[in-house]
Every structure is written in structure tokens, then in C-alpha cells.
Design an enzyme around this catalytic site. Structure first.
Site, mmCIF file in Angstrom:
data_model
loop_
_atom_site.group_PDB
_atom_site.id
_atom_site.type_symbol
_atom_site.label_atom_id
_atom_site.label_comp_id
_atom_site.label_asym_id
_atom_site.label_seq_id
_atom_site.Cartn_x
_atom_site.Cartn_y
_atom_site.Cartn_z
ATOM 1 N N GLY C 149 0.854 -1.185 0.000
ATOM 2 C CA GLY C 149 0.000 0.000 0.000
ATOM 3 C C GLY C 149 0.885 1.227 0.000
ATOM 4 N N CYS C 150 0.506 2.230 -0.793
ATOM 5 C CA CYS C 150 1.411 3.372 -0.984
ATOM 6 C C CYS C 150 1.645 4.143 0.304
ATOM 7 C CB CYS C 150 0.884 4.293 -2.085
ATOM 8 S SG CYS C 150 -0.816 4.855 -1.869
ATOM 9 N N ASN C 151 0.590 4.401 1.052
ATOM 10 C CA ASN C 151 0.777 5.117 2.313
ATOM 11 C C ASN C 151 1.513 4.246 3.318
ATOM 12 O OD1 ASN C 151 -0.935 7.427 1.588
ATOM 13 N ND2 ASN C 151 -2.585 5.930 1.633
ATOM 14 N N ALA C 152 1.194 2.973 3.312
ATOM 15 C CA ALA C 152 1.789 2.066 4.286
ATOM 16 C C ALA C 152 3.293 1.984 4.117
ATOM 17 C CB ALA C 152 1.164 0.681 4.155
ATOM 18 N N THR C 154 5.241 4.051 2.696
ATOM 19 C CA THR C 154 5.859 5.348 2.971
ATOM 20 C C THR C 154 6.104 5.510 4.475
ATOM 21 O OG1 THR C 154 4.741 6.293 1.059
ATOM 22 C CG2 THR C 154 5.610 7.838 2.663
#
Lengths: 358, 358, 358, 358
Positions: C149-152, C154
């Protein structure tokens, strides 16, 4: 072989984009980057997105520093390149991203720029239709190249095929451009502040004062020469352009909507055929299928000019909508593409046709 | 007296803006707000910025619900208003923000909209020059008003003075508009997603298909009638418009760049004088001083149309750049201003000339 | 050798970005692109920026169509990948850009996603510190990879070094992310319309409901295991994260500001040293020099995560600001980087560290 | 009566917004506008959106020019107001939109600003909970008012109710703010150029250096005094704030996400009740219903602070998301609201709760 390269104006937007493209080019080594007031600082402080060039330090822009490279890119305000190029010698390939060497007409230069006139160099828009050929041919083996004005090349590429084919009248062109502020450079001006541009559309240079107008006229005179004999640009060249740029809230991009009257009872097939003939074999200038029009997002970061063409019989005008990334196909990409041609490399080396979207 | 008001389409952008303006209007009481699929929900869920209207609940849009109000605003997709207005009775003032009652020509309606033609109502652009007068006069005491198309009124206001004065030729108009996506409403379409519009300029309706074209033609026929005798709009009306809208990344705003050929050897003074005469006494349509051009930020939230005028002798064209907030002067503000005139209230009641900038 | 590739979900944003990267990858051939409702249409209609892939047509997403490729990318909504992967066979490398195979904990899956649990695949964030090593090692030779997941990823990359080194307390993490809407995909939802997002900052999933929270917890449990013994994620894992994403008006990008308490009397040198040790040798995750912080523009289009680190003694917290392009390092770039590792190719093949700015 | 007003710093963003609001205020006459380098020019050149003030010319900012008005607004860089205010006399109401008179602690001033310390004036945030009352009471009849820092008042309003009620711990606050660049004024700095901010999220003042931190500490000390006895702000005041602002591409707006640990076994009802008690009767600070969170678009141009509250038990933190227009409720609206209170006018005169959206 690997060519050694120097880039002046390396802390600005045009210089930064030249570096971004060259960093991925297999045949060059970026040896020197120069600036004026920022000399002595790490390049990365001014171009924090260019991680692969973190090791470079900005030198002062002098003839001595620029000398001794195979290729020199100049990304300087107009009027400044002359002092360096004379000293560079004939063996170096010099590409000027500034305006000094674009115009052939002293009159135009004096009216739109002023100051000392500089001799024109080979114009760096390979796909332009000129006198029955393509500008590409003139770039082969060139040692002095003038990269185009971003708005100018966008409009010239939009209309040259129709002018060359005699299906539109260049005597009543109207073009309006939505442009991002990066084309104006890193200048500290109030009208370029984010607070001024966010959420707003801001016109400038309204009424025929923009410096790219004579550059377009010059290109269209050359295109017209393919069917009407050679001509020279000037007040009496018969090219008339109403040109209005509008700053819109996107960092990059030009969307030029250019229209001109249909002439000579041209049929739809003749009109569309003019653009198809001009760009059917091109990689970086593409005519979209009928009914399709480009968005600037589609060319972000790419060296592509995408062209959509409509024939409006009710208005009796051809409408050409062209999307270009002002920093790539409009400036740095055009410069590198021209460099490739001049050096005999594959024309698309280091360049991409794919945009970064959304 | 306080007028009771109903607003249909209250969960959309046009309806929301009508409500925002009316909420600050001293002479009206917003009694009823209606919607279709959102009926039964609190208005604030769909218009979270309208804090002063937190108490309102959306009713279903029916003739029964709309009946019994002094004023009814319709902010519905075209083709939907007819079913309600017949039942509303003559005593109510009905203002349609949709397209149903704007066009006088059945032919135009059929070509650009299709479906049943509806009789034209009084057009809600008070400052328009029409047949030697202003449209304002027709609005006094009107009980049925058609609020304008936002792009149409922007272009019509831009050019009508020059057409009326006979200094520009309406037979070769070119207009390109930078527009924000709110003009397209809350429709769930891929091309209206933020990811598609952020950082990009996106043309649409290229080549003469936009529905506002006949509306502009109609206004300019009326303007021309001031010096050339009355005329009717239609394919042979001599008005030709190349019209290209470009979506740009700002929620609101229209910046229209409109050009037309200079005719009749008009002098600069005659040209500028035409616009000065038309708008010198107007509050909400202002001609900027020579050399100045408007930005859309300057009219954000305001009922102002700001006009900059350039005379480009090299291109032989007048260039008119006009900034309008599409939801205010382009739609809801025009509707409320027209309402004020119809009811005999002070024309500017509830409206502001000051934009929210930066 | 050249690997044959199929990409499902090819008309969406994640699928499009996988294609954009693969189009420049020297070792793969994009043979098949698939979609659901858009099957049968040219890819270019949905991805008009991918000019080099103009020849491709979208097939229907079925096991049969996906079978027979060396590599299959799945860019589908969660819950949909399982039906295809079972049929793909063990010889294919399958990389899921969706969420189905990211979580190890059935409890977390049921709480945050619901529906059938799927077995976890190797997590595709090579630079993550896990149990005294890097996640990279687990990717070598893998045939099933879950892109993050992109936010994860990051946030996990932001904090894992400090957790692994025991200098920050993962029991009181606060992270707030400025994110662009492309992370939400091409879904037709009112809150993703341009008019809703332009000029506005919009929070969502406030208060601990975002699906990337358990993914971060899982990564930090693994990081903590390097000094505290192996652990399992779950309600009692001692990891507490206040997580708030805010949609801002940029198409791409994540700027995550993550803070955690300083513990164990860690000195500045020990704190900074933790991140230097973790990322000093990495290409695609870079710790900026002291006092410098990244902008999302610096990583646009690049596979780079740029990290700025501040030690706020007054607040007793480490502040980590990390910029990532959600579609590249956050999704498609991570997927291709993981692919390279799994196949034994040079890890950075087809990927760039340089952003497209301005 | 009508109060005569002078506004200094009238060519800047804060000054412009004070003027925009005052232009619609029925009880004041804008008599004088002043500037430094722009003195002598028409106001409209610098504030082209303020059409109703087209008649005003900028005077030089001097004590003599400012003297003789009933009300003087100062919108100057910090350190500059002192030279004027001493000469203004006690009968004038002076409202400073700058920082000079906000802080009570000399230590804080010296650490965060430096230069001469100025005596604190009455703080212009009427709704703040202070020592068992509201700040409003102190503003009644005041003749010297310090308008707040925009970020500071946003965070203070977000957290003061919980601190006053003893349900959150102000010793471990974390706040991250998405902010528009107009808060930084019209300064010509590279990092404020549109090209730098469009399409990017840019952090600044990371790690505890922002000047609004002591202002928040001071407000929360006052809020805590309602249950814990009076206190003074300073290094030992027990208030700890991790504060990170992030510039995002919107001209105006602050979206502050502020979190603090839940303490004293506070129940959900006690927590929510604290904010309801504080703001239930307020017009311009509104707590949204459970599960709802504000967007900055909802307060654009409005004097409203909208607050959404989440209780994250998994993270043991209260999350408060607050939207404010930095130029209105954050600066100019707060100044005018405070003016109204000081003069005994209706508090909301000239102010609106409705935002301009979309």
C-alpha cells in the site's frame, strides 16, 4: 564514444530539464554545470529532484569553464550567450536554449528584443516543414543550434503543415495558449508567486507583444516557401498572428489552440491529409485520430507534441489543439533531439514518447 | 416585504451558489430546497460550506413542492424544467438556470440540444447591448427569466459593444476559454476527476459543437441590430464563431480570450469608445484601463465581469479578455441580479463586486 | 532473455503506471493488457499518455488470458485477485498491486477489509528493515509478491530504522499524510471530482479506520524484531498509530509527516545513525542531509523515497518527513523493483531516481 | 456612527483581506490605505479584486498618516508596528495583524523572533477558552488588540476545549498542517513561486522552529488554567507540541490535524462534551457532528473555523481536524470580529459563516 557536456544556467528550470534528460542519455557525460549567483553551491540544492547528479557542484559561468567540452548547452537569459560562444571554438557543438540565435530578421529582433542582433543558428525543431523538406536535414552535422521558444515551436508545429499545403491562410491566425509558469523561469516576480497563480487564469503579453510571435512568423514563412517560393519574414510577409498566452495553475505544459481560415476550397481529406503527410512518419510529433484532442498531462515529461485537428465549417476555420511539455519538447527535449541529429546518434536517444499521467 | 424562495437542484453546484448568494440577500427567505436522488437528506451534507442553511432539508423536486413561493429558481439539467414551470402560475417569478428557455431559434435548439423546444424567456444578462438599449429594460417586471450559459454570457458581454458599434466583424470571431470544471456540474464522469484535471489543460467540445455557440450568436445578432436593423439568428445570420473551451485546474472561473477583425477603418478611440460607452455606467461589467487585463482570481465569488481590451493592429484584430466567475456572474449572480431587476429591488442587492483573492 | 508480461487492471491508474515503467524496461515485452468493462477497447483510449503502447488492445481479465506469461501484474480491487492467481501456475511470477496478499493477520484482515482472507505473499518493499536484515533478501527468487500500500510503505520506510534501532517508541506514532487523489484510483465518486479537490485540503478515514494501518503495524513489528525478538502483529503488538490522510490538490504524491517519541536516552548521533545505517547504501531510499526535507515534486515519476529527519527535543519526538510518488515507489515502481530482484535482474533496471520537477 | 479606518500594509495579502472584509462592513469608512515601497500607487494595482476600492491611493506608512483615525489596522512584518503605535494615542483602536504583541513571554519572544520585546496586547481570538471564561470578555472595550497567528489560532481553537476540560494531555501534542502559501505573504522567495508549489507538497519549519509554537503554548496554558490554576508559559509549562506545516497547492486555507493523548479515563461523552460545551453557542467556531470532518473549501472566504473530532481508542488519541481560511478567521476576520467586540458592535457584523465552494 562518450561526449563530454557542460550545461550553463544549471540552477534554472530549463537547465535543470536539460540535465534531467542528459542524466538518462547513454552517450554523454555531464562534466560541468555552471551558474552565476549560485556558483560554488551543490547543484542538488537548486535541483533537489536530480538525485543522480548529487555529486555535481555549480561552477561560475565563464568561457574558460565552458571550454574543452564536446557539447555546451546554454540556458541563459537572452543577450548573454554571445560572450561565451565566440570563445568556444568550432569543434564544440553549442546549443543555445535562449533566444539569441533564433531570429533571422534584424527588424524583428529589434522590435521584440532589442540590443545587439546575433546571427541565426540552425533552428532546433526537426519536424518542422520547411521549403519542401524537414528542418531535420539542416541539423545534421550542425555545430551551432538554437533551441526553439516553447510557445513558438508549439504553434509552428501546429500550423506549418497546413500552410505548406496551402489549405489554410496564415494571414489571419489566432492562437491562444494555456501555459504553466515554469516557462517563465525561476524569476522572482510577484505575478509568478503561487498565491497569484493558484486557482486563477492570468493572461499576459496580450495584443501582439509576445516575443515568440516573430519566431512563429519566421517558421511559417519557411513552411509557405514549400509551395509559394522562398520568402523572408518581416512586416510584409503576409503572416498575421493574434497570439495570447494565459498562465494557468499547472507547473508545466502548453496547450495551444490555433485556428486559421480554410482556403482554396480545401476538402476535409486535403486538410487532414496535410498534417498526416507531415507527421505520419514522425515519432515525437503525432496527429491524433479524428475527434481526439490532447491534454497536457499526456505529454508531461515526454518529448511528444500531440496534435488534435478539427475542421469547423460553420466558422470556416481549422482548429489545431497541440499539447507540449514546455520544458521538454518545448525546450530541453528539442535541444537533446537536435543534439542527437547533429551528432549522428539515433534521434530519440534519451527521450521518451510516454507522458507521466495522471 | 420578504419574498419566499424555492431552489430546485439545490444539491448541485449552480443550486448551491444560488443559495450562497440568497443567504446574504436581505429581501428573501429561502423556504424550500429540492433535489432528486438526494431528497430527504440535510442540505448541509451536499453543501457543507453553507453553514447558515444547516437547518434545511432537501425535498423532492415536484410541482407541488415548488408551488406557492414568490420566486422559484430552477437549477436542473436541460429538458427538465418544463414539467414544473407550467404548474407554477403566473404570479411566481421563475428563473431557470438551465438551458431550456435561452434559445429563440428552433433550428439552433434542435441542432445543439435536441428534444422538445421550449419558448424563450427573458434573457438574464442585464448589461447586454441589444437593439439600441440594454437587456436590463426587458427584465423589469419579467416573471420568466432564463439565466445565461456561463461561457455564452462571458463571450457575448466581451464582444457585443464592438458589434453594436460596428467596429468589429462578427463574421470571424475566434474565442478560446480557460474554464474551471465546476461549470460542468457534479456529474460523475472520468474526465472530471481531480486526477485527470490537476496539472493538466484539457480541451473539449472542439470544432464548433459546444451548446453555448448559438446562444452567443443570438446575443450578437441582437447587438448588431442596434446599427443594422433587427435580425434573426440562424445559419445565415452572418455570425461565425470558432469556440474552444479548455478545462484548467481551477475550481471556478472563466477567462475568455475573444478576438474579431477590426472593420470600417475604426480608430483606436472608436474601438475603445464602443466598450466605454456600453459599460461606463455599469457596476458589474467593468472595462479595465488600457493595458490592463483581468485574472479570474479577481472575480472569484464576485458578480463582476472584468474586461481587458487590446487592439492588435499587426493582426488586425481586437482582443478582448474577460474574467468571470462561472457560478456567479456566469450563473447564480446573473440570476439574482435579474431577479432584483424584475422585482424592482436595487439591482446589486446581495451581490458584491469584490473578488476573494488571492 | 525477454520476459513476457501481462498486466490486468490496465485501464486504471496503477495499471497504467506499471505499463509506463515496463515500457522503458529492456528485459520485458508487454504482451497482454486486460480490463473488465473496458475490454475490447484500445489501451490508448484510457491511457492516452502511453504513446509507445498505442498498438495494444484491452482483453478481458480471465485466467485464460493471463495464463502463459512469464510475469503477471494484477492491479485489481481487493478481493478479486484470488480467482486468477490459483490458475496461473507456479512458474509464473505474479505480482499483486492490490491488498489481498499483504496482511499476515487474519484478525487485521477481517477488521479492516473483511471477506475471505488470502495467504500473505512476499512483501514488495526491498529496503524495509526486517529481523536484522532487509526485506530484499526475501524477494530473491520469489514467485508471488504483494506490492505495498502506498501510504503504508511510505510510513513504514519512514519509521522502521528507528524502531529497529530502539531509538523511538512505536507505541505512540502519529502520522499525517498529504496525498494526491490518484491513490484512490479512477473511481467515480463525488469526493474525487476536480471541483471538490481543487483549492481544498480534504481529510478522510480520520480516527484509525484507514486500511493501511495494520500494514504499517506489521512492518514495524518486523522491524522491532531485529532487537526485541520476533513478534506477531495484532491488537497486543504494542504498536499504536494515529494515522490521518489528507487529500490535497496534486495528482500524485505522498508527503508523510511521521513522529514518534524518542526513547532510551538516544543521542542525536544514535538517532540519525539508525537511519543512516538503514539507508546509507540504498539507491531508492535516501536520507537527506541534516536540515533538509523533501517535497513531493522531487520524486514525481521517480522510484525514490526521500526522507528528511528532525529531532525535536522540545517535543521529545523524532519527526520524519518522507516524499514518495504514490504510483511509483508507492506502487508500480515497488512492483517492478521487486520483480527485478525476484528475477535476478539489476535491481534498478527500468527505474529512475530523478523526479520530474518543477 | 461610522468609524474612520486606516489600514497599513494595504498592498499585501493580510492587508488586502482586511480591506475586503471592511468594504462590506456597514459601520466603517476606509479612509486611508498605506504601504511602503508601493506608496503613491493606486490600491487597485496591487489588489485588483477590490473593485469597490478603486478610488483609493496608497499613502506612505507613517505615524502622521495613521493618526486621526478611529481604528488603525497594522498589517506589517513583525518588529515594525511599534514605531507607529506609540504615536497613535489612546483613543484609537489599534489592531495589529503582525506578531509583535502576541507573546507574553520575553523568553519565547527572544527564542522565536528576537529583537525588542513588545508588551502583549489583548489576543484576538474571542472563542478561546481561557481561565474558565472566553477570551471574548477581555476584548470588550479593548483599545489594543493582537490578531492571532493563523496557524496558532487554528491549533489553539482545536485543542483548548480538551485541555480546559482535562480530557487530553497537552504534554504530547502532535499537529501537522496543510497550508496555502498566502499565509507567507507576497514575499519574493523562490520557494513561494508557483512552479515550486504546483503539484507538490512542501514541508517547512520542521522540527520545532515555527514561530507559532509559543503562541499555541501560551493559549493552552491559559486554557489549562481553567481547571489547574493559573500558569505561565515557558520551557517548564508542561506543554509540548510537535508542529509541522506543509505547503500545499491551494492559495488559501489551513487544515490542521492535531492529536493529543486521552487522559484521566475520559469517556467518549466527556471528550466530545468538552468541545460541545466550548463551542455549542459559538457562531464562528463550529463542531461538526460525529463522523464528519471539514475541508478547507468549506471555509474559503468565511470567518468560520470548522472542527471535526475523532476519538481513536486504538491509538489512545483524540484527533481534531480543523479547517480555517488563514486570511479570514486566521487573520483579517479575527481582527474584524475582535474590532466588533471591542467597539460594542454585533460580533458578526461584516462577517459570513458561508464559504465559497466549490
Amino acid at each position: 564514444m562518450t561526449y563530454s557536456v557542460a550545461v550553463s544556467g544549471a540552477s534554472g528550470y530549463a537547465g535543470g530539464e536539460i540535465l534531467r534528460i542528459l542524466a538518462a542519455h547513454p552517450d554523454v557525460e555531464i562534466r560541468t554545470v555552471t551558474a552565476h549567483s549560485n556558483a560554488g553551491q551543490p547543484l542538488i540544492r537548486h535541483q533537489p529532484h536530480l538525485r543522480s547528479l548529487e555529486h555535481l557542484t555549480l561552477s561560475d559561468t565563464t568561457s574558460e569553464v565552458l571550454a574543452g567540452h564536446d557539447i555546451v548547452f546554454l540556458a541563459l537569459p537572452h543577450g548573454q550567450s554571445g560572450q561565451y560562444t565566440d570563445a568556444l571554438g568550432d569543434t564544440a557543438l553549442v546549443i543555445d536554449a535562449g533566444a539569441d540565435h533564433r531570429l533571422e530578421s534584424v527588424t524583428d529582433w529589434e522590435q521584440f528584443y532589442g540590443g545587439n542582433f546575433h546571427e541565426p543558428w540552425v533552428y532546433g525543431v526537426p519536424e518542422l516543414v520547411v521549403a519542401g523538406a524537414k528542418q531535420r536535414e539542416r541539423l545534421i552535422g550542425a555545430s551551432r543550434i538554437a533551441a526553439p521558444g516553447c510557445n513558438a515551436s508549439t504553434v509552428s508545429l501546429s500550423l506549418a503543415p497546413g500552410v505548406a499545403a496551402g489549405v489554410i491562410d496564415p494571414g489571419d491566425i489566432v492562437t491562444v495558449l494555456a501555459v504553466g509558469p515554469s516557462g517563465a523561469g525561476k524569476s522572482l516576480k510577484t505575478n509568478l508567486l503561487a498565491s497569484e497563480i493558484l486557482g486563477s487564469a492570468n493572461p499576459y503579453a496580450v495584443g501582439g507583444t509576445h516575443r515568440h510571435i516573430p519566431e512563429i512568423r519566421q517558421a511559417l514563412v519557411a513552411a509557405r516557401a514549400t509551395h509559394a517560393g522562398a520568402g523572408v519574414t518581416g512586416p510584409d510577409d503576409g503572416i498575421r498572428i493574434s497570439f495570447t498566452p494565459v498562465l494557468v495553475p499547472m507547473a508545466r505544459g502548453i496547450l495551444a489552440t490555433s485556428t486559421a481560415p480554410i482556403v482554396n476550397d480545401a476538402t476535409d481529406a486535403e486538410i487532414r491529409g496535410a498534417w498526416e503527410a507531415a507527421y505520419g512518419d514522425e515519432t515525437f510529433v503525432q496527429l491524433l485520430p479524428e475527434g481526439q484532442f490532447p491534454r497536457t498531462a499526456d505529454v508531461l515529461g515526454a518529448n511528444t507534441a500531440l496534435i488534435g485537428l478539427a475542421i469547423d465549417r460553420a466558422a470556416n476555420r481549422v482548429v489545431v489543439v497541440t499539447a507540449v511539455d514546455n520544458l521538454v519538447k518545448g525546450t530541453a527535449g528539442a535541444a537533446v533531439q537536435s543534439m542527437n541529429i547533429a551528432l549522428g546518434l539515433a534521434e530519440g536517444t534519451g527521450l521518451t514518447v510516454n507522458g507521466v499521467a495522471p
